[in-house]
Design a protein around this motif. Structure first.
Motif, PDB file in Angstrom:
ATOM      1  N   PRO A  39       0.825  -1.205   0.000  1.00 59.96           N
ATOM      2  CA  PRO A  39       0.000   0.000   0.000  1.00 59.96           C
ATOM      3  C   PRO A  39       0.865   1.264   0.000  1.00 59.96           C
ATOM      4  O   PRO A  39       1.915   1.310   0.647  1.00 59.96           O
ATOM      5  N   ASP A  40       0.436   2.261  -0.748  1.00 60.10           N
ATOM      6  CA  ASP A  40       1.122   3.561  -0.854  1.00 60.10           C
ATOM      7  C   ASP A  40       2.523   3.447  -1.465  1.00 60.10           C
ATOM      8  O   ASP A  40       3.348   4.349  -1.275  1.00 60.10           O
ATOM      9  N   CYS A  41       2.790   2.357  -2.204  1.00 66.44           N
ATOM     10  CA  CYS A  41       4.080   2.232  -2.887  1.00 66.44           C
ATOM     11  C   CYS A  41       4.095   3.159  -4.101  1.00 66.44           C
ATOM     12  O   CYS A  41       3.055   3.695  -4.502  1.00 66.44           O
ATOM     13  N   PRO A  42       5.258   3.387  -4.709  1.00 62.63           N
ATOM     14  CA  PRO A  42       5.309   4.262  -5.883  1.00 62.63           C
ATOM     15  C   PRO A  42       4.402   3.754  -7.001  1.00 62.63           C
ATOM     16  O   PRO A  42       4.287   2.544  -7.226  1.00 62.63           O
ATOM     17  N   PRO A  43       3.766   4.663  -7.735  1.00 71.26           N
ATOM     18  CA  PRO A  43       2.953   4.249  -8.886  1.00 71.26           C
ATOM     19  C   PRO A  43       3.828   3.696  -9.999  1.00 71.26           C
ATOM     20  O   PRO A  43       5.041   3.910 -10.022  1.00 71.26           O
ATOM     21  N   VAL A  44       3.198   2.981 -10.930  1.00 69.84           N
ATOM     22  CA  VAL A  44       3.912   2.292 -12.011  1.00 69.84           C
ATOM     23  C   VAL A  44       3.287   2.672 -13.345  1.00 69.84           C
ATOM     24  O   VAL A  44       2.060   2.713 -13.488  1.00 69.84           O
ATOM     25  N   ARG A  45       4.141   2.954 -14.326  1.00 63.66           N
ATOM     26  CA  ARG A  45       3.644   3.169 -15.680  1.00 63.66           C
ATOM     27  C   ARG A  45       3.143   1.858 -16.275  1.00 63.66           C
ATOM     28  O   ARG A  45       3.759   0.807 -16.103  1.00 63.66           O
ATOM     29  N   VAL A  46       2.046   1.918 -17.016  1.00 64.61           N
ATOM     30  CA  VAL A  46       1.479   0.754 -17.682  1.00 64.61           C
ATOM     31  C   VAL A  46       1.112   1.156 -19.101  1.00 64.61           C
ATOM     32  O   VAL A  46       0.418   2.156 -19.313  1.00 64.61           O
ATOM     33  N   GLY A  47       1.590   0.382 -20.079  1.00 62.73           N
ATOM     34  CA  GLY A  47       1.207   0.578 -21.464  1.00 62.73           C
ATOM     35  C   GLY A  47       0.354  -0.572 -21.936  1.00 62.73           C
ATOM     36  O   GLY A  47       0.761  -1.728 -21.835  1.00 62.73           O
ATOM     37  N   LEU A  48      -0.855  -0.279 -22.416  1.00 66.00           N
ATOM     38  CA  LEU A  48      -1.759  -1.307 -22.918  1.00 66.00           C
ATOM     39  C   LEU A  48      -2.489  -0.779 -24.147  1.00 66.00           C
ATOM     40  O   LEU A  48      -3.122   0.291 -24.086  1.00 66.00           O
ATOM     41  N   PHE A  79       4.349  10.696 -11.866  1.00 66.71           N
ATOM     42  CA  PHE A  79       5.152  11.497 -10.943  1.00 66.71           C
ATOM     43  C   PHE A  79       4.384  11.842  -9.669  1.00 66.71           C
ATOM     44  O   PHE A  79       4.907  12.537  -8.798  1.00 66.71           O
ATOM     45  N   GLY A  80       3.159  11.338  -9.552  1.00 71.11           N
ATOM     46  CA  GLY A  80       2.324  11.681  -8.416  1.00 71.11           C
ATOM     47  C   GLY A  80       2.764  11.046  -7.109  1.00 71.11           C
ATOM     48  O   GLY A  80       3.573  10.106  -7.075  1.00 71.11           O
ATOM     49  N   ARG A  81       2.192  11.550  -6.028  1.00 67.93           N
ATOM     50  CA  ARG A  81       2.428  11.023  -4.668  1.00 67.93           C
ATOM     51  C   ARG A  81       1.277  10.091  -4.315  1.00 67.93           C
ATOM     52  O   ARG A  81       0.117  10.501  -4.314  1.00 67.93           O
ATOM     53  N   ASN A  82       1.618   8.842  -4.036  1.00 70.21           N
ATOM     54  CA  ASN A  82       0.624   7.859  -3.628  1.00 70.21           C
ATOM     55  C   ASN A  82       0.519   7.920  -2.113  1.00 70.21           C
ATOM     56  O   ASN A  82       1.379   7.399  -1.390  1.00 70.21           O
ATOM     57  N   GLU A  83      -0.534   8.548  -1.609  1.00 67.76           N
ATOM     58  CA  GLU A  83      -0.596   8.822  -0.167  1.00 67.76           C
ATOM     59  C   GLU A  83      -2.033   8.949   0.302  1.00 67.76           C
ATOM     60  O   GLU A  83      -2.904   9.447  -0.406  1.00 67.76           O
ATOM     61  N   GLN A  84      -2.292   8.451   1.487  1.00 63.19           N
ATOM     62  CA  GLN A  84      -3.547   8.654   2.202  1.00 63.19           C
ATOM     63  C   GLN A  84      -4.772   8.425   1.317  1.00 63.19           C
ATOM     64  O   GLN A  84      -5.661   9.259   1.215  1.00 63.19           O
ATOM     65  N   GLY A  85      -4.794   7.276   0.675  1.00 59.97           N
ATOM     66  CA  GLY A  85      -5.999   6.863  -0.041  1.00 59.97           C
ATOM     67  C   GLY A  85      -6.143   7.385  -1.448  1.00 59.97           C
ATOM     68  O   GLY A  85      -7.246   7.317  -2.008  1.00 59.97           O
ATOM     69  N   GLY A  86      -5.076   7.884  -2.069  1.00 59.91           N
ATOM     70  CA  GLY A  86      -5.209   8.355  -3.444  1.00 59.91           C
ATOM     71  C   GLY A  86      -3.887   8.759  -4.048  1.00 59.91           C
ATOM     72  O   GLY A  86      -2.850   8.805  -3.384  1.00 59.91           O
ATOM     73  N   LEU A  87      -3.930   9.060  -5.333  1.00 56.80           N
ATOM     74  CA  LEU A  87      -2.749   9.476  -6.085  1.00 56.80           C
ATOM     75  C   LEU A  87      -2.852  10.975  -6.350  1.00 56.80           C
ATOM     76  O   LEU A  87      -3.792  11.429  -7.006  1.00 56.80           O
ATOM     77  N   ARG A  88      -1.881  11.728  -5.825  1.00 58.88           N
ATOM     78  CA  ARG A  88      -1.929  13.188  -5.892  1.00 58.88           C
ATOM     79  C   ARG A  88      -0.957  13.696  -6.958  1.00 58.88           C
ATOM     80  O   ARG A  88       0.247  13.397  -6.912  1.00 58.88           O
ATOM     81  N   CYS A  89      -1.485  14.456  -7.922  1.00 60.65           N
ATOM     82  CA  CYS A  89      -0.654  15.052  -8.959  1.00 60.65           C
ATOM     83  C   CYS A  89       0.292  16.074  -8.330  1.00 60.65           C
ATOM     84  O   CYS A  89      -0.116  16.897  -7.499  1.00 60.65           O
ATOM     85  N   VAL A  90       1.563  16.032  -8.752  1.00 65.42           N
ATOM     86  CA  VAL A  90       2.546  16.936  -8.145  1.00 65.42           C
ATOM     87  C   VAL A  90       2.466  18.349  -8.695  1.00 65.42           C
ATOM     88  O   VAL A  90       3.088  19.266  -8.137  1.00 65.42           O
ATOM     89  N   TYR A  91       1.707  18.567  -9.767  1.00 65.31           N
ATOM     90  CA  TYR A  91       1.672  19.906 -10.367  1.00 65.31           C
ATOM     91  C   TYR A  91       0.827  20.875  -9.539  1.00 65.31           C
ATOM     92  O   TYR A  91       1.290  21.948  -9.145  1.00 65.31           O
ATOM     93  N   HIS A  92      -0.413  20.500  -9.238  1.00 71.04           N
ATOM     94  CA  HIS A  92      -1.286  21.389  -8.465  1.00 71.04           C
ATOM     95  C   HIS A  92      -1.976  20.687  -7.301  1.00 71.04           C
ATOM     96  O   HIS A  92      -2.848  21.271  -6.662  1.00 71.04           O
ATOM     97  N   GLY A  93      -1.590  19.414  -7.035  1.00 70.44           N
ATOM     98  CA  GLY A  93      -2.093  18.741  -5.852  1.00 70.44           C
ATOM     99  C   GLY A  93      -3.434  18.057  -6.000  1.00 70.44           C
ATOM    100  O   GLY A  93      -3.967  17.557  -5.006  1.00 70.44           O
ATOM    101  N   TRP A  94      -3.993  18.014  -7.185  1.00 66.35           N
ATOM    102  CA  TRP A  94      -5.265  17.314  -7.342  1.00 66.35           C
ATOM    103  C   TRP A  94      -5.039  15.828  -7.051  1.00 66.35           C
ATOM    104  O   TRP A  94      -4.054  15.230  -7.492  1.00 66.35           O
ATOM    105  N   LYS A  95      -5.997  15.239  -6.357  1.00 63.51           N
ATOM    106  CA  LYS A  95      -5.814  13.873  -5.863  1.00 63.51           C
ATOM    107  C   LYS A  95      -6.983  12.993  -6.303  1.00 63.51           C
ATOM    108  O   LYS A  95      -8.144  13.416  -6.235  1.00 63.51           O
ATOM    109  N   PHE A  96      -6.652  11.754  -6.720  1.00 62.40           N
ATOM    110  CA  PHE A  96      -7.661  10.863  -7.288  1.00 62.40           C
ATOM    111  C   PHE A  96      -7.629   9.501  -6.611  1.00 62.40           C
ATOM    112  O   PHE A  96      -6.563   8.938  -6.348  1.00 62.40           O
ATOM    113  N   GLY A  97      -8.821   8.963  -6.345  1.00 65.00           N
ATOM    114  CA  GLY A  97      -8.936   7.633  -5.776  1.00 65.00           C
ATOM    115  C   GLY A  97      -8.864   6.564  -6.837  1.00 65.00           C
ATOM    116  O   GLY A  97      -8.785   6.848  -8.035  1.00 65.00           O
TER     117      GLY A  97
END
Length: 427
Positions: A39-48, A79-97
């Motif tokens: 949980p909360d590990c770094p995100p991973v790029r996926v190509g499909l 490049f987002g931060r995976n934290e506290q229940g979601g992935l937060r974009c580092v540009y303006h902080g928008w966070k997604f579940g």
């Protein structure tokens, strides 16, 4: 052979291509569970299928698979931060579940209704067999396929993957091609009972031209390849094609079972997922160590990647001396041999210059089935195979039978009994 137009229909998956749309209607491997292990590990790029995606495991262990572009300004969520229940974009902080909902929008006033309206595109996922599976099609996802290894305990299954720098179709065709085992993998198969080698070794040299019997099934195709055995026996290898990109590889009864999936990253690259599983027992430590290091220790991956150490740049570690004395190819492992010949066909093989023979029966029928299904989907007809989740009670087998047994009977031995029942004894 195929016309250039039909070859494009068969191989192209990007930008709304018919074959990409077809494959997207099925559950396909997206990444290994080990790639987002905690949980909360770094995100991973996926190509499909030409899509740029990002996968992450949230604080509660749930897996999310999102379009890699932040819906705000298209910044890569990798490049987002995976934290506290979601992935937060580092540009303006928008966070997604994991469902794509925006759960925080700190760059906007707290009274703004915008947060409730904005979503990142999220794709359905299903985690089993050491793999995170994804559905990229429209609408509600169908039930996940009930392949045997997907419901086994974790200790019974080993999943791995390798990058292949070629179109998915030539990789898939290599796995469906039983006749190449006599030649490409000669000598490599002799040291282990992976494919039921005892009988294979005895019969393959004497009969390098198996006879093929292909039967359409609700899930794809059952491919029975028959070689002459002793005076009163035939040696059968029954391969199962799981439409569109899966193959169950024949193994002798009691051996570790094997499955391959060839998943398009884009038109010119694919992932080869290899799943080994033992339905009757946990995998032994010796087996796991062998899978960890790779066949003969030569198919190990480049550190930090899923690409084999042997590759196009070093001619797949071919040794011409060993080719003369020990191995038909001089390439040091069966896996690397497959990668070498399939990548050597080019990024996208030109099937208009081929000359197919009787040993290519399964390949020709697979191509036709895929092209027909992609064309039907373009006309608005859903592929029924995508809804065949309950039809996967099958295995692939390698077995010697009396010559009185037909290909239908050989294929029937690969059927699994109901979950409550007992397995039919193979004769």
């Amino acid at each position: 052979m195929l016309s250039p137009e039909m070859n494009r229909m068969l191989t192209r998956v990007e930008n709304g291509a018919p074959m990409g749309n077809l494959i997207g209607r099925f559950w396909i491997p997206a990444l290994l569970s080990e790639e987002i292990a905690e949980p909360d590990c770094p995100p991973v790029r996926v190509g499909l299928l030409g899509h740029r995606l990002v996968a992450f495991r949230d604080s509660e262990g749930r897996v999310g698979l999102l379009d890699a572009r932040c819906p705000h300004r298209s910044v890569d969520l990798f490049f987002g931060r995976n934290e506290q229940g979601g992935l937060r974009c580092v540009y303006h902080g928008w966070k997604f579940g994991v469902d794509g909902a925006c759960v925080d929008m700190p760059s906007e006033p707290s009274t703004s209704p915008m947060k409730a309206k904005v979503r990142a595109r999220a794709y359905p996922v299903h985690e089993s067999g050491g793999i995170v599976w994804a559905y990229l099609g429209p609408g509600q996802a169908p039930a996940a396929p009930d392949i045997e290894f997907m419901s086994l305990p974790e200790s019974h299954v080993y999943a791995s993957k390798r990058l292949m720098r070629c179109n998915f179709m030539q990789a898939l065709e290599g796995s469906l091609d039983t006749s190449h085992l006599t030649f490409l993998h000669q000598m490599n198969l002799m040291s282990k009972d992976v494919f039921g080698v005892g009988d294979f070794q005895r019969f393959s040299d004497a009969d390098g031209a198996p006879r093929f019997f292909c039967a359409d099934t609700p899930y794809g195709m059952s491919i029975s390849a028959r070689r002459d055995g002793d005076d009163d026996t035939y040696y059968w290898r029954v391969t199962q094609w799981l439409m569109p990109v899966g193959v169950l590889v024949p193994t002798a009864p009691g051996s570790v079972c094997r499955a391959n999936f060839f998943v398009p990253i884009d038109d010119r690259n694919c992932w080869w997922y290899r799943i080994r599983y033992q339905p009757e027992r946990p995998l032994e430590q010796e087996e796991i160590e062998e899978y960890d290091t790779g066949d003969l220790d030569y198919s190990r991956r480049v550190p930090g990647t899923y690409e084999s150490i042997g590759n196009k740049e070093n001619d797949y570690l071919i040794d011409r001396g060993k080719q003369r004395a020990e191995s038909f190819t001089g390439i040091p492992s069966a896996q690397l041999q497959d990668i070498a010949v399939q990548e050597s066909q080019g990024e996208i093989a030109d099937r208009s210059i081929e000359h197919l023979g009787t040993s290519d029966t399964a390949i020709a029928q697979t191509r036709r089935r895929l092209i027909n299904a992609a064309q039907a989907l373009e006309e608005g007809r859903m592929p029924p195979e995508a809804l065949a989740a309950s039809q996967y009670r099958i295995r692939a087998i390698a077995i010697t039978l009396n010559r009185t047994r037909t290909f239908d009977e050989a294929a029937a031995l690969a059927q699994l009994p109901p979950v409550q029942g007992t397995r039919e004894k193979m004769k």
